[in-house]
Design an enzyme around this catalytic site. Structure first.
Site, PDB file in Angstrom:
ATOM      1  N   ALA A  85       0.916  -1.523   0.069  1.00  7.42           N
ATOM      2  CA  ALA A  85       0.031  -0.322  -0.170  1.00  7.42           C
ATOM      3  C   ALA A  85       0.902   1.001  -0.007  1.00  7.42           C
ATOM      4  O   ALA A  85       2.422   1.197   0.485  1.00  7.42           O
ATOM      5  CB  ALA A  85      -0.871   0.040   1.032  1.00  7.42           C
ATOM      6  N   HIS A 502      10.803  -8.572  11.686  1.00  9.79           N
ATOM      7  CA  HIS A 502      11.692  -7.699  11.421  1.00  9.79           C
ATOM      8  C   HIS A 502      12.714  -7.725  10.721  1.00  9.79           C
ATOM      9  O   HIS A 502      13.881  -7.753  11.652  1.00  9.79           O
ATOM     10  CB  HIS A 502      11.981  -7.621  13.461  1.00  9.79           C
ATOM     11  CG  HIS A 502      11.274  -6.219  13.921  1.00  9.79           C
ATOM     12  ND1 HIS A 502      11.068  -6.368  15.532  1.00  9.79           N
ATOM     13  CD2 HIS A 502       9.958  -6.074  13.429  1.00  9.79           C
ATOM     14  CE1 HIS A 502      10.621  -5.159  15.892  1.00  9.79           C
ATOM     15  NE2 HIS A 502       9.847  -5.148  14.891  1.00  9.79           N
TER      16      HIS A 502
HETATM   17  C1  LIG Z   1       2.358  -7.367  10.937  1.00  9.43           C
HETATM   18  C2  LIG Z   1       3.939  -6.070  11.626  1.00  9.43           C
HETATM   19  C3  LIG Z   1       4.281  -5.661  12.293  1.00  9.43           C
HETATM   20  C4  LIG Z   1       4.976  -4.819  13.055  1.00  9.43           C
HETATM   21  N1  LIG Z   1       5.317  -3.971  13.864  1.00  9.43           N
HETATM   22  C5  LIG Z   1       6.192  -2.830  13.904  1.00  9.43           C
HETATM   23  C6  LIG Z   1       6.014  -2.072  15.271  1.00  9.43           C
HETATM   24  O1  LIG Z   1       4.990  -2.223  15.599  1.00  9.43           O
HETATM   25  N2  LIG Z   1       6.524  -0.759  15.150  1.00  9.43           N
HETATM   26  C7  LIG Z   1       7.943  -0.426  13.780  1.00  9.43           C
HETATM   27  O2  LIG Z   1       9.033   0.526  14.008  1.00  9.43           O
HETATM   28  N3  LIG Z   1       8.040  -1.671  13.048  1.00  9.43           N
HETATM   29  C8  LIG Z   1       7.167  -2.649  12.905  1.00  9.43           C
HETATM   30  N4  LIG Z   1       7.511  -3.550  11.511  1.00  9.43           N
HETATM   31  C9  LIG Z   1       8.400  -3.172  11.317  1.00  9.43           C
HETATM   32  C10 LIG Z   1       8.213  -2.447  10.654  1.00  9.43           C
HETATM   33  O3  LIG Z   1       6.757  -1.871  10.105  1.00  9.43           O
HETATM   34  C11 LIG Z   1       8.881  -2.459   8.312  1.00  9.43           C
HETATM   35  O4  LIG Z   1      10.103  -3.044   8.755  1.00  9.43           O
HETATM   36  C12 LIG Z   1       9.496  -1.474   7.731  1.00  9.43           C
HETATM   37  O5  LIG Z   1       8.084  -0.903   7.967  1.00  9.43           O
HETATM   38  C13 LIG Z   1       9.529  -1.368   6.447  1.00  9.43           C
HETATM   39  O6  LIG Z   1       9.581  -0.372   6.152  1.00  9.43           O
HETATM   40  P1  LIG Z   1      10.319  -0.377   4.249  1.00  9.43           P
HETATM   41  O7  LIG Z   1      10.650   1.086   3.650  1.00  9.43           O
HETATM   42  O8  LIG Z   1      11.579  -1.102   5.095  1.00  9.43           O
HETATM   43  O9  LIG Z   1       9.970  -1.456   3.338  1.00  9.43           O
HETATM   44  P2  LIG Z   1       7.943  -1.424   3.924  1.00  9.43           P
HETATM   45  O10 LIG Z   1       7.322  -0.300   4.364  1.00  9.43           O
HETATM   46  O11 LIG Z   1       6.931  -2.439   3.154  1.00  9.43           O
HETATM   47  O12 LIG Z   1       8.259  -0.805   1.665  1.00  9.43           O
HETATM   48  C14 LIG Z   1       8.049  -1.425   0.650  1.00  9.43           C
HETATM   49  C15 LIG Z   1       7.010  -0.605   0.087  1.00  9.43           C
HETATM   50  O13 LIG Z   1       7.834  -1.776  -1.409  1.00  9.43           O
HETATM   51  C16 LIG Z   1       5.929  -1.786  -2.450  1.00  9.43           C
HETATM   52  N5  LIG Z   1       6.809  -2.922  -2.862  1.00  9.43           N
HETATM   53  C17 LIG Z   1       7.248  -3.846  -3.139  1.00  9.43           C
HETATM   54  N6  LIG Z   1       8.025  -4.671  -4.291  1.00  9.43           N
HETATM   55  C18 LIG Z   1       7.975  -3.550  -4.586  1.00  9.43           C
HETATM   56  C19 LIG Z   1       7.728  -3.251  -6.647  1.00  9.43           C
HETATM   57  N7  LIG Z   1       8.680  -5.033  -7.400  1.00  9.43           N
HETATM   58  N8  LIG Z   1       7.137  -2.758  -7.169  1.00  9.43           N
HETATM   59  C20 LIG Z   1       6.764  -1.083  -6.296  1.00  9.43           C
HETATM   60  N9  LIG Z   1       6.418  -1.439  -5.515  1.00  9.43           N
HETATM   61  C21 LIG Z   1       7.026  -2.579  -4.745  1.00  9.43           C
HETATM   62  C22 LIG Z   1       5.638  -2.241  -0.897  1.00  9.43           C
HETATM   63  O14 LIG Z   1       3.641  -2.378  -1.604  1.00  9.43           O
HETATM   64  C23 LIG Z   1       5.699  -1.128  -0.035  1.00  9.43           C
HETATM   65  O15 LIG Z   1       4.387  -0.135  -0.922  1.00  9.43           O
HETATM   66  C24 LIG Z   1       6.356  -4.532  11.309  1.00  9.43           C
HETATM   67  C25 LIG Z   1       6.083  -5.042  10.705  1.00  9.43           C
HETATM   68  C26 LIG Z   1       4.609  -5.837  10.391  1.00  9.43           C
HETATM   69  C27 LIG Z   1       4.812  -6.821   8.671  1.00  9.43           C
END
Ligand SMILES: Cc1cc2nc3c(=O)[nH]c(=O)nc-3n(C[C@H](O)[C@H](O)[C@H](O)COP(=O)(O)OP(=O)(O)OC[C@H]3O[C@@H](n4cnc5c(N)ncnc54)[C@H](O)[C@@H]3O)c2cc1C
Length: 567
Positions: A85, A502
């Site tokens: 999302a 995580h």
């Molecule tokens: C159930 C759950 C509970 C959690 N609880 C916590 C918490 O309480 N506190 C906390 O700090 N952390 C928590 N985490 C961990 C934390 O939310 C994540 O580590 C963090 O949000 C990841 O950020 P990111 O920018 O690495 O990736 P994301 O925020 O996942 O962003 C990646 C984005 O890329 C998009 N994407 C992927 N592949 C493609 C593609 N090929 N083309 C276009 N778009 C694509 C995805 O749709 C997504 O929007 C939790 C995680 C989960 C799953």
């Protein structure tokens, strides 16, 4: 439309991606495109509702990944959630806001990433934050904070839940931890997490809605004409210009939801922010990775980088559920961080480290060699002398969408596993999910630690205030007796854990010779203009929750990039 041109293309409009897009488009002459596979979720109540953690899991805004059969965890597969999302995983997560330990961030510099220490990151931790000081009612419910640890003028609202449990529960839990030697913490966000505290969360306490990356970093800025978001669009791979020297990313091939494939061009840079389970897959589809994986799929290796997709580290989470005759109407989010000594676990033995390094290297086809792992494990082992290696999260039913009742649960996990796994593609089709293998409990010390934490959590519940308040219903003393053997505890831990969600480390910021994928400017080795900015770059686990650190990384990355633009 095809043939669009932007200065920067960011793949993934998630936690890191939207932060970076926001900061780069502060420069009016710079254009940015964000490619996001998911859609907007602004008014999705599974996202906005602060009492419904887990409601979005298993819905279309969760990628719903599944691990491979876990060899060291009874062969089972484990569900791995990730947000699909605008806002990424910040739209579905538990909203807990804890940065981690000072020495853990300092260790990034120790292993060769100049400029990445707690002192360098701390201003960025504060930069994204709009900390909302607690109300008198929240203070009465047990919260405390240190002004010096917070930013108050960033875009991202952080505060305490507006419906915190009041009454005696906080005092009872605090007293129980105290009797086990655990002090109360004024604020867990100053770089020292050990102790008991009430969680700060990414939420807007006045409106009582979740704060996520889109709500903070995109919607208030969506009128910027230099920012374009492609929704429901999946990035396939990076397109390169043929050139000598470092590889130059020229654009990104994408597929829209109706299957149309087109190319978006990048004048300056391409940035991967697709998350730790997806950014390495896009690298591999683009010819960046381990030839032994790429060759099998007929992908020619543009850049040989065997660390791509390696170093996957997640934490295993077990839970014990209790029932009380008291009804709890509020949320808790009580956090306890403890070191090995606190929960009666031995420190890692120096003699074991070479053995673990060999085991982990062998389990991952030596993509990262044992001597690198030995070095990294030594650094990690040194950290474990002081940092918290257990987190215990106590909640009432309300925070997870249950009606008021006597339900109380403690979820708990070891924070710094030695086990490492991988994520790799197995198909040329970009829509096929990568193979995710966290290798939970590959290293025996991790399993022993999680068992020690389990016993300690039960010890907590057996202290006088807690044992009078509630009794265990799951697993329960019939299933797992008080005098259960080590083997019985081990079996229970291995068969009843879930992912702590995580995952990180799969495009680690480390020297190339250690198996790193990006340098200290987050640039992929061997490329002139491809970076990774998301959880993938974090080299070690954190005694915290990941978003606070990911927002800070994205803030720092934006400044690194802006400094290069000005040159
Ligand atoms: C159930 C759950 C509970 C959690 N609880 C916590 C918490 O309480 N506190 C906390 O700090 N952390 C928590 N985490 C961990 C934390 O939310 C994540 O580590 C963090 O949000 C990841 O950020 P990111 O920018 O690495 O990736 P994301 O925020 O996942 O962003 C990646 C984005 O890329 C998009 N994407 C992927 N592949 C493609 C593609 N090929 N083309 C276009 N778009 C694509 C995805 O749709 C997504 O929007 C939790 C995680 C989960 C799953």
């Amino acid at each position: 439309t095809p043939n669009d041109n932007f200065d920067f293309i960011i793949i993934g409009g998630g936690t890191a991606g939207l932060t970076l897009a926001n900061r780069l488009t502060e420069l009016p002459h710079i254009t940015v495109a964000v490619i996001e596979a998911g859609d907007k979720v602004l008014n999705n109540s599974n996202v906005t509702d602060t009492d419904k953690f887990t409601a979005a899991l298993g819905t279309p805004i969760d990628w719903q990944y599944e691990s491979t059969n876990q060899t060291y965890a009874a062969g089972q597969t484990i569900s791995c959630s990730a947000g699909k999302a605008l806002g990424g995983t910040s739209t579905i997560n538990g909203m807990t806001w804890v940065r981690g330990e000072k020495s853990q961030i300092d260790s990034w510099e120790t292993i060769g990433n100049e400029g990445w220490s707690w002192d360098e990151l701390f201003p960025y931790y504060k930069k994204s934050e709009n900390f909302i000081v607690p109300s008198p009612a929240q203070v009465a419910a047990g919260v405390s904070y240190d002004d010096a640890d917070h930013g108050e003028s960033g875009p991202l609202k952080v505060g305490y839940h507006p419906e915190l449990q009041n009454g005696s529960l906080h005092g009872l839990v605090e007293a129980a931890w105290k009797s086990l030697g655990i002090p109360s913490t004024i604020d867990a966000n100053g770089g020292d997490v050990r102790g008991f505290t009430v969680e700060q969360q990414t939420l807007d306490p006045d409106a009582n809605i979740r704060e996520d990356a889109a709500r903070a970093f995109y919607y208030p800025f969506q009128n910027r004409t230099n920012l374009h978001i492609y929704l429901n669009t999946t990035a396939i791979k990076v397109i390169w210009t043929s050139d000598g020297g470092d590889a130059v990313a020229d654009g990104v091939e994408v597929t829209s939801s109706n299957g149309t494939v087109s190319t978006i061009n990048a004048r300056r840079e391409v940035i991967l922010s697709a998350g730790s389970l997806r950014s390495p897959a896009i690298l591999e589809l683009s010819g960046v990775g381990n030839p032994s994986i790429l060759d099998k799929l007929g992908i020619s290796s543009k850049i040989v980088l065997p660390g791509v997709g390696e170093n996957l580290i997640d934490q295993p989470n077990n839970a014990i559920v209790y029932n009380s005759s008291t009804t709890f109407n509020g949320t808790t989010g009580y956090l306890t961080y403890a070191t090995a000594t606190d929960f009666h676990m031995n420190q890692p033995n120096d003699d074991d480290i070479p053995i673990w390094a060999e085991q982990v290297a062998a389990a991952n086809n030596h993509a990262v060699n044992a001597s690198s792992l030995k070095y990294l494990f030594k650094v990690q082992s040194e950290l474990l002398k002081s940092v918290a290696n257990a987190e215990v999260f106590l909640s009432t039913g309300k925070g997870i969408g249950l009606p008021p009742s006597g339900f109380l649960a403690t979820a708990f996990w070891l924070l710094m596993p030695f086990s490492r796994g991988s994520v790799h593609i197995s198909s040329l089709d970009p829509l096929v999910y990568p193979i995710i293998n966290p290798n939970y409990f590959l290293v025996d010390y991790d399993l022993k630690t999680q068992v020690a934490i389990t016993k300690w959590v039960r010890e907590f519940w057996m202290t006088a205030p807690m044992s009078i308040l509630a009794s265990e219903i799951s697993p329960g003393y019939t299933t797992l007796p008080a005098n259960a053997t080590e083997a019985q505890y081990t079996e229970w831990v291995k068969t009843s854990f879930s992912s702590n969600s995580h995952s990180l480390g799969t495009a680690a910021m480390m020297p190339r010779k250690l198996g790193g994928v990006v340098d200290n400017t987050l640039k992929v080795y061997g490329t002139a203009n491809l970076r990774v900015v998301d959880a993938s770059i974090i080299p070690f686990q954190i005694s915290g929750h990941l978003t606070a650190t990911i927002y800070a990384i994205a803030e720092k990355a934006a400044d690194l990039i802006k400094a290069e633009i000005k040159q």
